[in-house]
Motif scaffolding. Sequence first.
Motif, PDB file in Angstrom:
ATOM      1  N   PHE A 102       2.687  -5.002   6.875  1.00 61.65           N
ATOM      2  CA  PHE A 102       3.776  -4.752   5.914  1.00 61.65           C
ATOM      3  C   PHE A 102       3.602  -5.571   4.641  1.00 61.65           C
ATOM      4  N   ASP A 103       2.898  -6.705   4.713  1.00 60.06           N
ATOM      5  CA  ASP A 103       2.643  -7.473   3.494  1.00 60.06           C
ATOM      6  C   ASP A 103       1.738  -6.691   2.538  1.00 60.06           C
ATOM      7  N   ALA A 104       0.701  -6.052   3.100  1.00 55.91           N
ATOM      8  CA  ALA A 104      -0.182  -5.224   2.270  1.00 55.91           C
ATOM      9  C   ALA A 104       0.573  -4.025   1.711  1.00 55.91           C
ATOM     10  N   MET A 105       1.477  -3.469   2.513  1.00 57.61           N
ATOM     11  CA  MET A 105       2.278  -2.332   2.022  1.00 57.61           C
ATOM     12  C   MET A 105       3.190  -2.745   0.877  1.00 57.61           C
ATOM     13  N   LEU A 106       3.776  -3.925   0.982  1.00 61.64           N
ATOM     14  CA  LEU A 106       4.604  -4.417  -0.128  1.00 61.64           C
ATOM     15  C   LEU A 106       3.744  -4.660  -1.359  1.00 61.64           C
ATOM     16  N   GLY A 107       2.520  -5.161  -1.144  1.00 57.33           N
ATOM     17  CA  GLY A 107       1.600  -5.333  -2.268  1.00 57.33           C
ATOM     18  C   GLY A 107       1.279  -4.008  -2.920  1.00 57.33           C
ATOM     19  N   LEU A 108       1.071  -2.969  -2.101  1.00 62.05           N
ATOM     20  CA  LEU A 108       0.811  -1.634  -2.646  1.00 62.05           C
ATOM     21  C   LEU A 108       2.028  -1.094  -3.393  1.00 62.05           C
ATOM     22  N   ALA A 109       3.215  -1.372  -2.873  1.00 67.14           N
ATOM     23  CA  ALA A 109       4.438  -0.937  -3.562  1.00 67.14           C
ATOM     24  C   ALA A 109       4.507  -1.562  -4.944  1.00 67.14           C
ATOM     25  N   ILE A 110       4.212  -2.847  -5.020  1.00 69.83           N
ATOM     26  CA  ILE A 110       4.270  -3.548  -6.313  1.00 69.83           C
ATOM     27  C   ILE A 110       3.172  -3.049  -7.248  1.00 69.83           C
ATOM     28  N   ALA A 111       1.941  -2.912  -6.714  1.00 74.70           N
ATOM     29  CA  ALA A 111       0.832  -2.454  -7.554  1.00 74.70           C
ATOM     30  C   ALA A 111       1.098  -1.051  -8.094  1.00 74.70           C
ATOM     31  N   ASN A 112       1.597  -0.152  -7.244  1.00 75.41           N
ATOM     32  CA  ASN A 112       1.923   1.203  -7.702  1.00 75.41           C
ATOM     33  C   ASN A 112       3.034   1.186  -8.754  1.00 75.41           C
ATOM     34  N   TYR A 113       4.017   0.326  -8.563  1.00 76.75           N
ATOM     35  CA  TYR A 113       5.098   0.227  -9.551  1.00 76.75           C
ATOM     36  C   TYR A 113       4.537  -0.223 -10.896  1.00 76.75           C
ATOM     37  N   LYS A 114       3.633  -1.202 -10.849  1.00 80.81           N
ATOM     38  CA  LYS A 114       3.041  -1.704 -12.083  1.00 80.81           C
ATOM     39  C   LYS A 114       2.187  -0.647 -12.775  1.00 80.81           C
ATOM     40  N   MET A 115       1.629   0.290 -11.981  1.00 80.44           N
ATOM     41  CA  MET A 115       0.830   1.374 -12.561  1.00 80.44           C
ATOM     42  C   MET A 115       1.692   2.595 -12.867  1.00 80.44           C
ATOM     43  N   ASN A 116       2.999   2.435 -12.718  1.00 79.25           N
ATOM     44  CA  ASN A 116       3.982   3.488 -13.027  1.00 79.25           C
ATOM     45  C   ASN A 116       3.907   4.675 -12.079  1.00 79.25           C
ATOM     46  N   ASP A 117       3.339   4.440 -10.880  1.00 78.94           N
ATOM     47  CA  ASP A 117       3.342   5.473  -9.849  1.00 78.94           C
ATOM     48  C   ASP A 117       4.558   5.201  -8.961  1.00 78.94           C
ATOM     49  N   LEU A 118       5.723   5.643  -9.431  1.00 74.75           N
ATOM     50  CA  LEU A 118       6.973   5.249  -8.801  1.00 74.75           C
ATOM     51  C   LEU A 118       7.182   5.893  -7.427  1.00 74.75           C
ATOM     52  N   SER A 119       6.663   7.105  -7.249  1.00 73.04           N
ATOM     53  CA  SER A 119       6.844   7.775  -5.959  1.00 73.04           C
ATOM     54  C   SER A 119       6.105   7.029  -4.844  1.00 73.04           C
ATOM     55  N   ASN A 120       4.866   6.606  -5.113  1.00 72.54           N
ATOM     56  CA  ASN A 120       4.119   5.839  -4.112  1.00 72.54           C
ATOM     57  C   ASN A 120       4.661   4.429  -3.959  1.00 72.54           C
ATOM     58  N   ALA A 121       5.181   3.875  -5.047  1.00 71.44           N
ATOM     59  CA  ALA A 121       5.817   2.556  -4.957  1.00 71.44           C
ATOM     60  C   ALA A 121       6.986   2.611  -3.985  1.00 71.44           C
ATOM     61  N   LYS A 122       7.808   3.632  -4.109  1.00 70.21           N
ATOM     62  CA  LYS A 122       8.951   3.805  -3.211  1.00 70.21           C
ATOM     63  C   LYS A 122       8.479   4.051  -1.779  1.00 70.21           C
ATOM     64  N   LEU A 123       7.432   4.886  -1.639  1.00 69.88           N
ATOM     65  CA  LEU A 123       6.913   5.235  -0.324  1.00 69.88           C
ATOM     66  C   LEU A 123       6.473   3.994   0.446  1.00 69.88           C
ATOM     67  N   PHE A 124       5.661   3.152  -0.174  1.00 65.19           N
ATOM     68  CA  PHE A 124       5.143   1.969   0.514  1.00 65.19           C
ATOM     69  C   PHE A 124       6.230   0.916   0.726  1.00 65.19           C
ATOM     70  N   PHE A 125       7.166   0.824  -0.201  1.00 66.07           N
ATOM     71  CA  PHE A 125       8.285  -0.102  -0.038  1.00 66.07           C
ATOM     72  C   PHE A 125       9.108   0.273   1.192  1.00 66.07           C
ATOM     73  N   GLU A 126       9.377   1.568   1.345  1.00 70.91           N
ATOM     74  CA  GLU A 126      10.156   2.025   2.499  1.00 70.91           C
ATOM     75  C   GLU A 126       9.353   1.917   3.796  1.00 70.91           C
ATOM     76  N   LYS A 127       8.042   2.181   3.717  1.00 73.32           N
ATOM     77  CA  LYS A 127       7.190   2.033   4.904  1.00 73.32           C
ATOM     78  C   LYS A 127       7.212   0.594   5.417  1.00 73.32           C
ATOM     79  N   ALA A 128       7.105  -0.355   4.490  1.00 75.29           N
ATOM     80  CA  ALA A 128       7.141  -1.763   4.878  1.00 75.29           C
ATOM     81  C   ALA A 128       8.464  -2.095   5.547  1.00 75.29           C
ATOM     82  N   GLY A 129       9.558  -1.620   4.965  1.00 70.66           N
ATOM     83  CA  GLY A 129      10.871  -1.864   5.537  1.00 70.66           C
ATOM     84  C   GLY A 129      11.025  -1.267   6.919  1.00 70.66           C
ATOM     85  N   ASN A 130      10.482  -0.077   7.127  1.00 67.22           N
ATOM     86  CA  ASN A 130      10.570   0.585   8.426  1.00 67.22           C
ATOM     87  C   ASN A 130       9.773  -0.142   9.505  1.00 67.22           C
TER      88      ASN A 130
END
Length: 319
Positions: free
Chosen positions: A254-282
């Motif tokens: 889940f730490d890597a997933m949160l990292g992916l959420a942040i990296a995607n957000y920074k690259m303006n890929d908001l759909s994948n940012a949300k996806l990985f953020f929710e995956k980590a939470g789940n």
Amino acid sequence: MKKQLIITALLISSFTTFAQANKLLRQAERSTDLKERIELCDQVIALEPKNLDAYFLRGLAKNDTGDFYGAIVDYSKIIVLEPDPDTYYNRGNSRYALNDFEGAKQDFEKAFELDPNFIDALYSMGCAQYDLGEYEDAVKTFWKVNEAVPNNTKAIYRRADSYNALKQYRNALNNYTLAVNLERSSTAFYNRGVFLISINYYKDALSDFEKAIKRDDTNSNAYFFRATSHLFLGDYIKAFGDYNTALKYDNLDFDAMLGLAIANYKMNDLSNAKLFFEKAGNIIDPDNTIEGIDKFKNTYWYTNQLFYFKERYQELIKL
């Protein structure tokens, strides 16, 4: 004449009991089945209640099965009758496994007191001191280990950790670097890199993680931290790649997933940012939705990068 016969019979009975106990003890020593070993030791002790070898062997087996309390009881019986360094050391290990760091420290200290050449006991005492937050004492203990064994990198790492906990960062860095110079291994570079990233030396940390991976390309944790170094340095594409590599080793990281959420957000890929953020939470809590940042309190991000993570959390939770 009758008295002589009685004495002879008692001697024969005693010898038979002794022989049977020895036979069972040898079987226990040869057995690789821990349950069987315990049962055989039980039989030995039933025949000879003061057979300390049987208590010691049973204590080892109980410890290895996770019955730490049972192991402590067996070791304690030996210590009452014939205290020795090995038994104190083993009881210390069982206590340590139960997070009884104070009791473990006392046992390791006693083992070393009885045998000043028992360096493993001294090292373990330092570890217990560290876990008790007695960092200055831990530093002194690990120095003693290295006085006896100069190239013991385990003690050097732990001494570096102790200096780090004391916020003596220069001393910590010197010790991590000493370990690097001695080993030049993936582990040595990785450990120094983790320290460097914790004090915001991202470029130096990145260099160490690259060397760690070069020496061992299966070092999955090094990929996570190399990704995090890239992230803090603003190279989100490389961070994205390394976080994905980390997930190949552990798809529930889940730490890597949160990292992916942040990296995607920074690259303006908001759909994948949300996806990985929710995956980590789940993964962290599959039964509940994300309702607060405390849900992530056991993550690397919350524990080590809280200020940064609070800002990213506020961005991600709005997606």
